[in-house]
Design a protein around this motif. Sequence first.
Motif, PDB file in Angstrom:
ATOM      1  N   ALA A  87       0.771  -1.530  -0.024  1.00  9.54           N
ATOM      2  CA  ALA A  87       0.010   0.043   0.339  1.00  9.54           C
ATOM      3  C   ALA A  87       0.946   1.458  -0.317  1.00  9.54           C
ATOM      4  O   ALA A  87       1.884   1.410   0.915  1.00  9.54           O
ATOM      5  N   LEU A  88       0.662   2.203  -1.800  1.00  8.72           N
ATOM      6  CA  LEU A  88       1.064   3.528  -0.572  1.00  8.72           C
ATOM      7  C   LEU A  88       0.223   4.384  -0.654  1.00  8.72           C
ATOM      8  O   LEU A  88      -0.963   4.415  -1.265  1.00  8.72           O
ATOM      9  N   THR A  89       0.064   5.448   0.127  1.00 10.90           N
ATOM     10  CA  THR A  89      -0.282   6.737   0.339  1.00 10.90           C
ATOM     11  C   THR A  89      -0.109   8.070  -0.685  1.00 10.90           C
ATOM     12  O   THR A  89       1.059   7.252  -1.852  1.00 10.90           O
ATOM     13  N   ARG A  90      -0.252   9.404  -0.531  1.00 11.73           N
ATOM     14  CA  ARG A  90       0.027   9.673  -1.657  1.00 11.73           C
ATOM     15  C   ARG A  90       1.719   9.745  -1.474  1.00 11.73           C
ATOM     16  O   ARG A  90       2.142  10.007  -2.982  1.00 11.73           O
ATOM     17  N   ALA A  91       2.072  10.902  -0.568  1.00 13.04           N
ATOM     18  CA  ALA A  91       2.977  10.703  -0.420  1.00 13.04           C
ATOM     19  C   ALA A  91       4.185   9.630  -0.516  1.00 13.04           C
ATOM     20  O   ALA A  91       5.032   9.809  -1.465  1.00 13.04           O
ATOM     21  N   GLY A  92       3.769   8.107  -0.662  1.00  8.22           N
ATOM     22  CA  GLY A  92       4.858   6.981  -1.180  1.00  8.22           C
ATOM     23  C   GLY A  92       4.671   7.415  -2.330  1.00  8.22           C
ATOM     24  O   GLY A  92       5.843   7.006  -3.187  1.00  8.22           O
ATOM     25  N   LEU A 140       9.230  12.706 -12.305  1.00  4.82           N
ATOM     26  CA  LEU A 140       7.838  12.595 -12.796  1.00  4.82           C
ATOM     27  C   LEU A 140       7.144  12.588 -11.900  1.00  4.82           C
ATOM     28  O   LEU A 140       5.588  12.793 -12.963  1.00  4.82           O
ATOM     29  N   TRP A 141       6.646  13.356 -10.594  1.00  6.62           N
ATOM     30  CA  TRP A 141       5.194  13.233 -10.122  1.00  6.62           C
ATOM     31  C   TRP A 141       4.616  14.806 -10.393  1.00  6.62           C
ATOM     32  O   TRP A 141       3.827  14.639 -10.752  1.00  6.62           O
ATOM     33  N   PRO A 142       5.478  15.748 -10.704  1.00  5.47           N
ATOM     34  CA  PRO A 142       4.657  17.157 -11.725  1.00  5.47           C
ATOM     35  C   PRO A 142       3.858  16.625 -13.183  1.00  5.47           C
ATOM     36  O   PRO A 142       2.931  16.930 -13.232  1.00  5.47           O
ATOM     37  N   GLN A 202      -5.702   2.238  -6.175  1.00  6.49           N
ATOM     38  CA  GLN A 202      -4.192   2.860  -5.784  1.00  6.49           C
ATOM     39  C   GLN A 202      -4.034   3.506  -5.008  1.00  6.49           C
ATOM     40  O   GLN A 202      -2.589   4.119  -4.292  1.00  6.49           O
ATOM     41  N   GLY A 203      -4.687   4.765  -4.742  1.00  3.42           N
ATOM     42  CA  GLY A 203      -4.626   5.516  -2.933  1.00  3.42           C
ATOM     43  C   GLY A 203      -3.741   6.546  -4.033  1.00  3.42           C
ATOM     44  O   GLY A 203      -2.902   7.153  -3.308  1.00  3.42           O
ATOM     45  N   MET A 204      -3.611   6.991  -4.834  1.00  2.98           N
ATOM     46  CA  MET A 204      -2.501   7.804  -5.501  1.00  2.98           C
ATOM     47  C   MET A 204      -2.647   8.947  -5.272  1.00  2.98           C
ATOM     48  O   MET A 204      -1.802  10.148  -4.989  1.00  2.98           O
ATOM     49  N   PHE A 205      -4.198  10.252  -5.339  1.00  2.00           N
ATOM     50  CA  PHE A 205      -4.620  11.154  -5.074  1.00  2.00           C
ATOM     51  C   PHE A 205      -5.318  10.914  -4.485  1.00  2.00           C
ATOM     52  O   PHE A 205      -5.737  12.354  -3.628  1.00  2.00           O
ATOM     53  N   ALA A 206      -5.275  10.039  -2.945  1.00  2.00           N
ATOM     54  CA  ALA A 206      -5.947  10.477  -1.904  1.00  2.00           C
ATOM     55  C   ALA A 206      -5.736  11.389  -1.212  1.00  2.00           C
ATOM     56  O   ALA A 206      -4.454  11.318  -0.542  1.00  2.00           O
ATOM     57  N   GLU A 207      -6.518  12.366  -0.462  1.00  2.00           N
ATOM     58  CA  GLU A 207      -6.022  13.069   0.504  1.00  2.00           C
ATOM     59  C   GLU A 207      -5.711  12.467   2.111  1.00  2.00           C
ATOM     60  O   GLU A 207      -6.403  11.503   1.904  1.00  2.00           O
TER      61      GLU A 207
END
Length: 447
Positions: free
Chosen positions: A408-413, A421-423, A442-447
């Motif tokens: 599991a990855l958080t937004r920070a992860g 590449l994040w921008p 994915q939780g990629m943009f979860a606040e």
Amino acid sequence: MTTPSSGAGMSKEAWLYAPECLDAASDDFGHLIRRRPAAVCRPGSAPDVAAAVRRAAEQGMPVAARGQGHSVYGRAQAEDGLVIDMSDLNAVHAVEADRVTVGGGATWRSVLDATLPHGLTPPVLTDYLDLSVGGTVSAGGLGGMTFRHGFQSCNVIELEVVTGEGEVVTCSASAHPELFDAVRGGLSQYGIITRAVLRLVRAPERVRLHTLSYPDHRAMTADQRRLLSTDRVDFLQGTIRPGRQCVVEVGVGHSADSPPDDEETLAGLSDLRDRAERVDLPYLELFLRLSKLENHLRAAGTWHHPHPWLHSFVPDAAADGLAAELLADVTQEDLGEFGRILLYPIRPGRVSSPLVRLPEGEVAFLCSLVCFPADDPLLVGRLVKTNRAVYDRIRAIGGHLYPVSAVALTRAGWKDHYGPLWPAVEHAKARFDPRHLLTPGQGMFAE
């Protein structure tokens, strides 16, 4: 950006609410995460998918596309949202000399069934053919030919995509290239693949497969590097079974009347030659071995046990050391009777999918923990924790996650994963899915 394709749109009846439909969409191959959607739909066309996305947006519902359900950590689930079952978008259209057009829900097995009678194949195939084209292209997609041809996502000519705004867009390297680059290996964050034009190459009639044994993993990886530096082989993989064996599989394609020279293929290698095995297979058979294991596990009633798999890419210089650490900490009992550590080289320079994260350098290694453990919640929970510890170690040595893993990855992860590449990732999300509807698992943009 193109305008939405015309179509009748999704009727209310096309959204399924039956408990058995919601239950099926709440689970996946990993059997680790369960998120129950509010509805499921099975579209028959790209306009249907677009209409479903627009309707979900109106209701403020997240959306996840589901191919064959082979995610291992809930990535194709959408809690209280809409799961779009892509299985009816499975057509395989006319095979041309260098390409084939297929639906996003088509499996690689169905693609091969259509192309092999013409003597053609996609350049890269996964070890398991019953995965959807849209699913693997969205992740990257790799196998024993990746060292030569890159990922499956690198061998796509054109894609039809439904964006998070419910628009149907045809994209390629020359038409809407930003979307094309975002979707290939983009983890379904920017669009749902409804159609793909895949590159084809000549398929060998047969493959001579050598199974080479080694006394330890360092000898195994040394020979893999030797093979990588030559142009002698077409298929290259390596596996470790802790406490049992280290094996390299080497495949050479050939015609039925012109077998390869084994001495030339294996020249300079340091394997335990008296243990070497050799078999000639029809080309298709090379990719059916995991399907045979599936049949065995289904018969034994264990195929539906949890699968806490971890896949990563590590720098060449760190691969041997990481493998030694894994062998010190992970037992064959942990992995299960049929579990293994995958360890084999790829060339990052052959990968042209911008969002697939790979270590720097001419060579990197895929390093995976492929587990078939007992259905024991304590054991499975421990393996998921092991994945996290291994991933942290991988990041420390300059490696990257292949994000089809039970981590599991958080937004920070995710920000750490993408690094510089994040921008571009944030820009692509804002452009193609500004309401952040797609693939919430994915939780990629979860606040």
